[in-house]
Design an enzyme around this catalytic site. Structure first.
Site, PDB file in Angstrom:
ATOM      1  N   VAL A 154      -4.043   2.477   0.249  1.00  0.00           N
ATOM      2  CA  VAL A 154      -4.555   1.685  -0.874  1.00  0.00           C
ATOM      3  C   VAL A 154      -3.369   1.079  -1.618  1.00  0.00           C
ATOM      4  O   VAL A 154      -2.226   1.526  -1.485  1.00  0.00           O
ATOM      5  CB  VAL A 154      -5.421   2.533  -1.833  1.00  0.00           C
ATOM      6  CG1 VAL A 154      -6.629   3.108  -1.105  1.00  0.00           C
ATOM      7  CG2 VAL A 154      -4.634   3.628  -2.493  1.00  0.00           C
ATOM      8  N   THR A 176       0.809  -1.216   0.000  1.00  0.00           N
ATOM      9  CA  THR A 176       0.000   0.000   0.000  1.00  0.00           C
ATOM     10  C   THR A 176       0.844   1.268   0.000  1.00  0.00           C
ATOM     11  O   THR A 176       2.035   1.247   0.315  1.00  0.00           O
ATOM     12  CB  THR A 176      -0.941   0.016   1.225  1.00  0.00           C
ATOM     13  OG1 THR A 176      -0.161   0.015   2.418  1.00  0.00           O
ATOM     14  CG2 THR A 176      -1.871  -1.181   1.226  1.00  0.00           C
ATOM     15  N   ASP A 177       0.185   2.366  -0.347  1.00  0.00           N
ATOM     16  CA  ASP A 177       0.842   3.673  -0.336  1.00  0.00           C
ATOM     17  C   ASP A 177       0.450   4.426   0.931  1.00  0.00           C
ATOM     18  O   ASP A 177      -0.207   3.864   1.816  1.00  0.00           O
ATOM     19  CB  ASP A 177       0.501   4.463  -1.599  1.00  0.00           C
ATOM     20  CG  ASP A 177      -0.979   4.767  -1.748  1.00  0.00           C
ATOM     21  OD1 ASP A 177      -1.746   4.628  -0.757  1.00  0.00           O
ATOM     22  OD2 ASP A 177      -1.395   5.161  -2.843  1.00  0.00           O
ATOM     23  N   ALA A 178       0.807   5.669   1.006  1.00  0.00           N
ATOM     24  CA  ALA A 178       0.525   6.482   2.192  1.00  0.00           C
ATOM     25  C   ALA A 178      -0.971   6.636   2.445  1.00  0.00           C
ATOM     26  O   ALA A 178      -1.391   6.883   3.573  1.00  0.00           O
ATOM     27  CB  ALA A 178       1.179   7.854   2.056  1.00  0.00           C
TER      28      ALA A 178
END
Length: 140
Positions: free
Chosen positions: A26, A21-23
């Site tokens: 997601v 996931t990203d920040a």
């Protein structure tokens, strides 16, 4: 279901981990290509051939030639998604896959990936060996 929906002929479950996931929590967009790769590797394994085995015994490997994705909805941390594929086209040197990521009935990502068979020593295009090509035909 979206207009892009298709029935995959092969699929694997993938759990979304924190590292995917990203920040924003997601799945980072490039990681869908990693999920697609895992699915293609397991598809090949289901044909009875691992990548290392093909390199060692037949001197061939498969490399990505082209990839495109359409991101419809995000997958999130801890989601269990289904990554699927179907073979769109199989030639003597290339395979074109239609791939997807679904969460239940929801289509999240669709894509098309083209891979090419190469001679591992020279990294030049090579024909898919007959023993493998005929097996891949059966999996279409």
């Amino acid at each position: 279901m979206s207009a892009h929906a298709h029935q995959p002929s092969f699929s694997i479950p993938v759990r979304v981990y924190y590292e995917d996931t990203d920040a924003g929590g997601v799945v980072y967009y490039a990681n869908y290509l990693r999920f697609f790769e895992r699915c293609r590797t397991e598809w090949m394994r289901s044909a009875g051939y691992g990548q290392a085995q093909l390199a060692a015994e037949a001197g061939i490997g498969f490399v990505a030639r082209k990839a495109s994705c359409e991101y419809l909805k995000p997958a999130r941390l801890d989601d269990l998604v289904e990554v699927g594929l179907s073979v769109e086209k199989l030639t003597r040197v290339r395979v074109v896959f239609r791939q997807s990521v679904r969460r239940g009935d929801e289509e999240l990502v669709t894509g098309e990936v083209e891979i090419a068979c190469v001679n591992m020593a020279t990294m030049t295009p090579a024909p898919i060996p007959d023993f493998l090509h005929s097996r891949l035909e059966q999996l279409k």
